[in-house]
Design an enzyme around this catalytic site. Structure first.
Site, PDB file in Angstrom:
ATOM      1  N   SER A 193       0.834  -1.204   0.000  1.00 41.82           N
ATOM      2  CA  SER A 193       0.000   0.000   0.000  1.00 41.82           C
ATOM      3  C   SER A 193       0.865   1.249   0.000  1.00 41.82           C
ATOM      4  O   SER A 193       1.979   1.239   0.522  1.00 41.82           O
ATOM      5  CB  SER A 193      -0.896   0.012   1.233  1.00 41.82           C
ATOM      6  OG  SER A 193      -1.555   1.266   1.343  1.00 41.82           O
ATOM      7  N   TYR A 225      -1.364   0.265  10.307  1.00 37.25           N
ATOM      8  CA  TYR A 225      -1.528  -0.379   8.998  1.00 37.25           C
ATOM      9  C   TYR A 225      -0.338  -0.035   8.102  1.00 37.25           C
ATOM     10  O   TYR A 225       0.240  -0.903   7.438  1.00 37.25           O
ATOM     11  CB  TYR A 225      -2.840   0.127   8.379  1.00 37.25           C
ATOM     12  CG  TYR A 225      -3.151  -0.380   6.994  1.00 37.25           C
ATOM     13  CD1 TYR A 225      -3.652  -1.656   6.787  1.00 37.25           C
ATOM     14  CD2 TYR A 225      -2.987   0.452   5.883  1.00 37.25           C
ATOM     15  CE1 TYR A 225      -3.971  -2.104   5.510  1.00 37.25           C
ATOM     16  CE2 TYR A 225      -3.300   0.015   4.605  1.00 37.25           C
ATOM     17  CZ  TYR A 225      -3.787  -1.258   4.424  1.00 37.25           C
ATOM     18  OH  TYR A 225      -4.104  -1.689   3.159  1.00 37.25           O
TER      19      TYR A 225
END
Lengths: 477, 275
Positions: B166, B179
């Site tokens: 990501s 995250y």
């Protein structure tokens, strides 16, 4: 692996295909059966209504204090038997996808509305019909089984045998009995992707209706465009299109090489909302006169896309009606009163000079057993009206009176304006539907703005229905 | 659920058809998709099927995977099998992977890791269990299963591994750093893996999607924003990047300059910003 917290919805200004009414609705995308279960069971929402591709015209798939479930991503083919043509798929599968996948194998939809951009779930919920209604009836006839998610979270298989009441309340039931997750349907065998079509011009309403009667036996498909601005002796003049599935042997050599292949066509797009002056009595008159003059009697092979879905070739065609949108009026008259009823209706419409060039009539055949299904034997007329606020509402009230007087009715998938009282008089099986609704959804989990307006769902708090009434009369934003 | 009763015969007819058709396409080979029910994974599965690839769809929800597999078989006439995979059950990974190899008769050509878990940052700050879950799903489990895949493909001296990391891993931001940290670890791990497998001809692609309209981001993103991409667009980019043996893919492309800009801000200024 997704986070459990997918309960939030986003808010969108939503409308049906007519772009009227528009309502600010919370929406939630449903991508799995679990998503649907979570949404229906979620305690953060008072009610839900499923929505497919949003091709119903009015407020059937809107709800203001609940959540609109976007079903378009629940679109998987689950099983197909190439021997029998029985297809099982999820509710979000579109007719376009079914055609793309199965037409090359010689299978087509048993009946289809005038756009292929509808979902299977929506087609069942509106019990849609097509140009072959007088022969084959509506879509519900071809549904073998429904897999339904009910308000209490149960997922059940529903057939016309194991629970006929629920089955026929769901077929044509506008999503108010539960979420259709998947369905098993019967496709129909075709040899080619073409229809053998005959075009016949008619002088007036009488000759249009006579043409239907005279050809019902010999043609599987029939429909007529009519010039709704023509008056007097020409009232109801039109171009009748009569068709049959072309067999492979009939096709000219050029097409016979790939009989099941649809010719490529480049879609045109209406890039923005047209200004309101674009459609006026003069431009429509010019169009109608030209269209009538151009369509000489002839016979030709027409591919399925052009025959069944002429308007799908123009993306966002609804934008020609501009920001304020449009309302479609689709009415059905029983055979006995059709002639007189249509005559009165068309006269009233011609006088109003409000109608648009998209006006269609068609003869209908036997009804399905759907409690809120639209068609029974008679003649149905559909035409578009640009939304002009009060003028449109007043006209529609007058039209409703003519329809009621001749024991006719309106189509829920098109309706945006009629009243609860009128609706109840048009649909005598409403109370039967409401008993099923009471049994499977006693707390009114499934509610749409249309169901509130028409009193299909009862026992809602008063302030809810008032709030919705206000937003509708306020019109397009 | 009784509705699945007709799936068996019909699915097997679908299979019978597809076996014949796919024999001509052996060169396309099998691809294993881990976390196949995610939005991007579903789009990838369709994209790969269009190219004639056979697929193993792995994940936890067998019913969902079965529906997806039926759809791929019927739409694209390919082989599609399902396999149960639980990211956090590390001990099961070796056997899971062996079964995949067996299922493909040794023709497994590529592995795509598509799963992830994003809990709200605040939750991971309050609860270490939540923080650990984010790290374990996004990072630890990937180390475990990718090691299996790497060893197998390294021996075969061909194939590819694509890993969805990501842009959140490019720089830690207060809004999403747990995250982000897990994805940063994953990004570094795939860098090393790419370096290790280069000499054996196995290609490793690190995929960094920006905002994608999927269930994971439902309600967090305005799907009409030009910054938000569709899963189909992202899947297309991924397949093209694999074909061209790219190393790091930002998708859509404009995330590369955006993240370069964000990474170029000195920490002394960055710490005062609200990102």
């Amino acid at each position: 692996m997704m986070s459990a917290d997918s309960l939030r919805g986003t808010s969108e200004l939503l409308s049906g295909w007519g772009n009227y009414p528009r309502e600010l609705c919370r929406t939630r995308s449903i991508e799995s059966w679990q998503d649907a279960e979570n949404a229906v069971q979620s305690s953060n929402t008072t009610n839900v209504i499923p929505r497919g591709l949003g091709r119903s015209y009015g407020d059937s798939t809107l709800t203001q204090d609940g959540v609109v479930l976007r079903m378009g991503h629940l679109n998987r083919f689950l099983a197909f038997d190439p021997e029998s043509g029985v297809l099982e798929c999820e509710a979000g599968v579109s007719f376009a996808e079914i055609i793309e996948t199965f037409l090359p194998q010689g299978w087509f939809l048993p009946t289809t509305p005038g756009t292929k951009f509808v979902t299977l779930g929506g087609a069942i919920a509106a019990d849609v019909h097509g140009k072959n209604h007088h022969v084959d009836g509506s879509f519900g006839n071809f549904v073998n089984r429904l897999t339904l998610l009910l308000a209490d979270g149960a997922i059940i298989d529903c057939t016309r045998d194991n629970d006929p009441d629920l089955f026929w309340a769901t077929v044509g039931g506008m999503g108010l009995t539960g979420v259709i997750l998947s369905a098993q349907i019967q496709l129909s065998r075709v040899e080619t992707a073409y229809c053998d079509v005959t075009y016949r011009r008619t002088r007036n309403l009488e000759s249009t209706l006579e043409m239907f009667t005279a050809t019902h036996q010999s043609y599987r498909y029939s429909v007529s465009w009519i010039d709704c601005l023509a008056k007097g002796a020409s009232l109801g003049r039109g171009v009748v299109m009569l068709g049959n599935d072309a067999s492979a042997a009939d096709l000219p050599r050029k097409l016979a090489a790939a009989p099941l292949k649809l010719p490529r066509r480049r879609a045109k797009t209406i890039p923005f909302d047209f200004p309101s002056f674009a459609l006026n009595p003069w431009s429509i008159k010019a169009f109608n006169t030209l269209y009538y003059a151009k369509n000489r009697d002839r016979r030709e092979f027409v591919d399925f896309n052009s025959f069944f879905y002429p308007l799908d070739g123009i993306n966002h065609w609804n934008r020609i009606y501009g920001q304020r949108g449009f309302v479609q009026y689709q009415a059905l008259f029983p055979t006995e009163t059709a002639h007189v009823g249509l005559h009165q209706l068309l006269e009233r419409i011609a006088k109003s000079r409000q109608a648009s060039f998209l006006a269609v009539i068609k003869g209908s055949g036997p009804a399905t057993q759907g409690m809120l299904s639209y068609l029974f034997p008679g003649i149905t007329l559909a035409l578009d009206f640009p939304n002009r606020g009060k003028a449109t509402r007043d006209l529609f009230e007058q039209l409703d009176e003519i329809v009621l007087e001749h024991s006719g009715r309106l189509y829920l998938a098109k309706d945006a304006l009629t009243s609860a009282d009128t609706f109840a008089r048009m649909y005598p099986r409403l109370s039967e539907f409401q008993r099923v609704k009471e049994r499977v959804d006693p707390n009114n989990r499934f509610v749409s703005s249309q169901a509130r307006r028409l009193g299909i769902v009862t026992g809602l708090e008063l302030n809810q229905s008032e709030a919705v009434g206000n937003s509708i009369s306020a019109g397009a934003h | 659920m009784s509705s699945t009763s007709i799936e068996a015969p019909a699915a097997s007819t679908g299979n019978a058809v597809s076996v014949q058709a796919t024999t001509d396409r052996v060169s396309s080979g099998w691809v294993l998709i881990l976390g196949a029910t995610s939005g991007i994974a579903r789009a990838l599965a369709h994209r790969l099927s269009q190219d004639g690839h056979s697929l193993i769809l792995a994940g936890r929800n067998q019913e969902e995977l079965t529906r997806l597999a039926s759809d791929l078989r019927l739409r694209h006439n390919v082989n599609a099998e399902v396999a149960e995979f639980s990211a956090l059950d590390y001990a099961s990974h070796p056997e899971f992977f062996e079964n995949c190899i067996r299922q493909t008769s040794g023709r497994l050509k590529g592995v795509l890791l598509c799963y992830g878990d994003m809990l709200p940052q605040a939750a991971t700050e309050k609860s270490f269990d939540d923080a650990r879950r984010v790290i374990d799903v996004n990072f630890t489990s990937a180390v475990s299963i990718l090691s299996q895949a790497a060893t197998y493909l390294e021996e075969r001296k061909s194939g590819f591994i694509g890993v969805i990391s990501s842009v959140a891993g490019d720089r830690g931001r207060q809004s999403n750093y747990t995250y982000g940290a897990a994805k940063a670890g994953l990004t570094a791990f795939t860098q090393g893996l790419r370096n290790r497998l280069y000499k054996s001809g196995v290609h490793v692609l690190t995929i960094k999607p920006g905002f994608v309209a999927t269930r994971m981001t439902a309600g967090l993103l305005n799907t009409k924003s030009p910054l938000v991409a569709s899963p189909e667009k992202v899947a297309n980019d991924i397949v093209r990047a694999i074909k061209r043996r790219r190393t790091v893919l930002y998708t859509p492309w404009f995330w590369r300059p955006i993240m370069a800009l964000i990474c170029s801000i000195p920490e002394s200024i960055f710490r005062k910003m609200k990102l």
